[in-house]
Scaffold this motif. Sequence first.
Motif, mmCIF file in Angstrom:
data_model
loop_
_atom_site.group_PDB
_atom_site.id
_atom_site.type_symbol
_atom_site.label_atom_id
_atom_site.label_comp_id
_atom_site.label_asym_id
_atom_site.label_seq_id
_atom_site.Cartn_x
_atom_site.Cartn_y
_atom_site.Cartn_z
ATOM 1 N N VAL A 35 -1.585 7.259 7.105
ATOM 2 C CA VAL A 35 -1.077 7.330 5.731
ATOM 3 C C VAL A 35 -0.315 6.054 5.389
ATOM 4 N N THR A 36 0.449 5.540 6.351
ATOM 5 C CA THR A 36 1.187 4.300 6.115
ATOM 6 C C THR A 36 0.228 3.129 5.926
ATOM 7 N N LEU A 37 -0.807 3.031 6.754
ATOM 8 C CA LEU A 37 -1.788 1.958 6.609
ATOM 9 C C LEU A 37 -2.501 2.026 5.270
ATOM 10 N N SER A 38 -2.706 3.248 4.768
ATOM 11 C CA SER A 38 -3.407 3.400 3.495
ATOM 12 C C SER A 38 -2.679 2.702 2.354
ATOM 13 N N ARG A 39 -1.385 2.482 2.527
ATOM 14 C CA ARG A 39 -0.617 1.769 1.504
ATOM 15 C C ARG A 39 -1.022 0.300 1.410
ATOM 16 N N PHE A 40 -1.470 -0.259 2.533
ATOM 17 C CA PHE A 40 -1.644 -1.704 2.604
ATOM 18 C C PHE A 40 -3.081 -2.176 2.738
ATOM 19 N N ILE A 41 -3.974 -1.346 3.289
ATOM 20 C CA ILE A 41 -5.295 -1.797 3.698
ATOM 21 C C ILE A 41 -6.102 -2.397 2.543
ATOM 22 N N PHE A 42 -6.109 -1.778 1.382
ATOM 23 C CA PHE A 42 -6.795 -2.333 0.219
ATOM 24 C C PHE A 42 -5.833 -3.076 -0.703
ATOM 25 N N ALA A 43 -4.532 -2.844 -0.523
ATOM 26 C CA ALA A 43 -3.540 -3.524 -1.357
ATOM 27 C C ALA A 43 -3.511 -5.021 -1.058
ATOM 28 N N PHE A 44 -3.803 -5.393 0.198
ATOM 29 C CA PHE A 44 -3.766 -6.805 0.570
ATOM 30 C C PHE A 44 -4.777 -7.647 -0.213
ATOM 31 N N PRO A 45 -6.070 -7.266 -0.252
ATOM 32 C CA PRO A 45 -7.000 -8.047 -1.078
ATOM 33 C C PRO A 45 -6.648 -8.021 -2.563
ATOM 34 N N LEU A 46 -6.099 -6.902 -3.037
ATOM 35 C CA LEU A 46 -5.679 -6.843 -4.439
ATOM 36 C C LEU A 46 -4.541 -7.823 -4.715
ATOM 37 N N ALA A 47 -3.610 -7.936 -3.756
ATOM 38 C CA ALA A 47 -2.508 -8.884 -3.902
ATOM 39 C C ALA A 47 -3.015 -10.323 -3.900
ATOM 40 N N LEU A 48 -4.020 -10.602 -3.062
ATOM 41 C CA LEU A 48 -4.614 -11.943 -3.026
ATOM 42 C C LEU A 48 -5.284 -12.271 -4.360
ATOM 43 N N ILE A 49 -5.978 -11.302 -4.927
ATOM 44 C CA ILE A 49 -6.621 -11.501 -6.231
ATOM 45 C C ILE A 49 -5.575 -11.781 -7.308
ATOM 46 N N TYR A 50 -4.479 -11.038 -7.256
ATOM 47 C CA TYR A 50 -3.401 -11.244 -8.230
ATOM 48 C C TYR A 50 -2.807 -12.650 -8.108
#
Length: 296
Positions: A35-50
């Motif tokens: 559950v903790t990893l789910s916070r970051f696993i797809f958030a990282f590429p989204l942050a890079l796009i931002y």
Amino acid sequence: MMFSWVLFTLMAAFTQAWRNAFQKQLSSTVDSFGVTLSRFIFAFPLALIYLWWLYTAKPISEIVFFTSTYWIYIVLAACAQIFATMLMIRLFHQKNYAIGVGLAKSEAILAAILGVTFFGEYLSPIAWCGVMLGAFAIYLLSKGGIQNSKFSWNTFIIGILSGLFFAITLLFVREATLQLDNLPTIYRAAWVLVCVIGLQSILLLLYLMSFKRNTIVKMCERKGLVLAISFTSCLASLGWFTAMSMQTAAIVTTLGQIEMIFSLFISAFFFKEKLVRTDHWGLFWIVIAAIIVIWA
């Protein structure tokens, strides 16, 4: 704008309320590490796009420079947020949704105490009133969701520890953004967002691939929910980190307690959970505390 931090905080509070709701759903079938990893696993590429979008939409000439102190703050913030999230997930299994989030919001008073004591931050007397009122609201929420229930030390301690690690996270995030003082505020927050989420993704992925591969399998079975968590988490972190680069952690987190209003509606209409009178009063005083710190 003078009150830009308010808008970013409100965005963070709204998206975080939904992220926590999605996490609660996922925690029924996936352990706390997943559950903790789910916070970051797809958030990282989204942050890079931002970050890429920022530099594309409004290029700047300043070159980013990372000091060793900056990376120390990044590592400490990343680890503290992982611990805070895992404790909050444990809290979800002890109390209902809104109460669990409420206890974790003890981060505001803890951020105020730690910020003033160790980071040289200053709060006006009115701001302190708002923070203390928020702490009183947290006490009301910690009494639990059953009429005439006894004070739960176990729940209270887990909630306080979760809030403590969240407070430490935000204090170190603010210090990291201040290290990038040659960049505009919004760019500082974007770089810190990418670095923190990236490090968290790497650490948790390495751990799960080494010791808990079955957790990754279960996450893949609910990838839609994992994506929803990552998306809302990215928006929430973007809001928190940007607001934190503009205002002290204690003020931002106290206003951020407005998240409990969103959590209340999610708890009532999404999870069909009920709150008792002390919970309603706790939520009411959280709103008053948030109003106070805006005008402090």
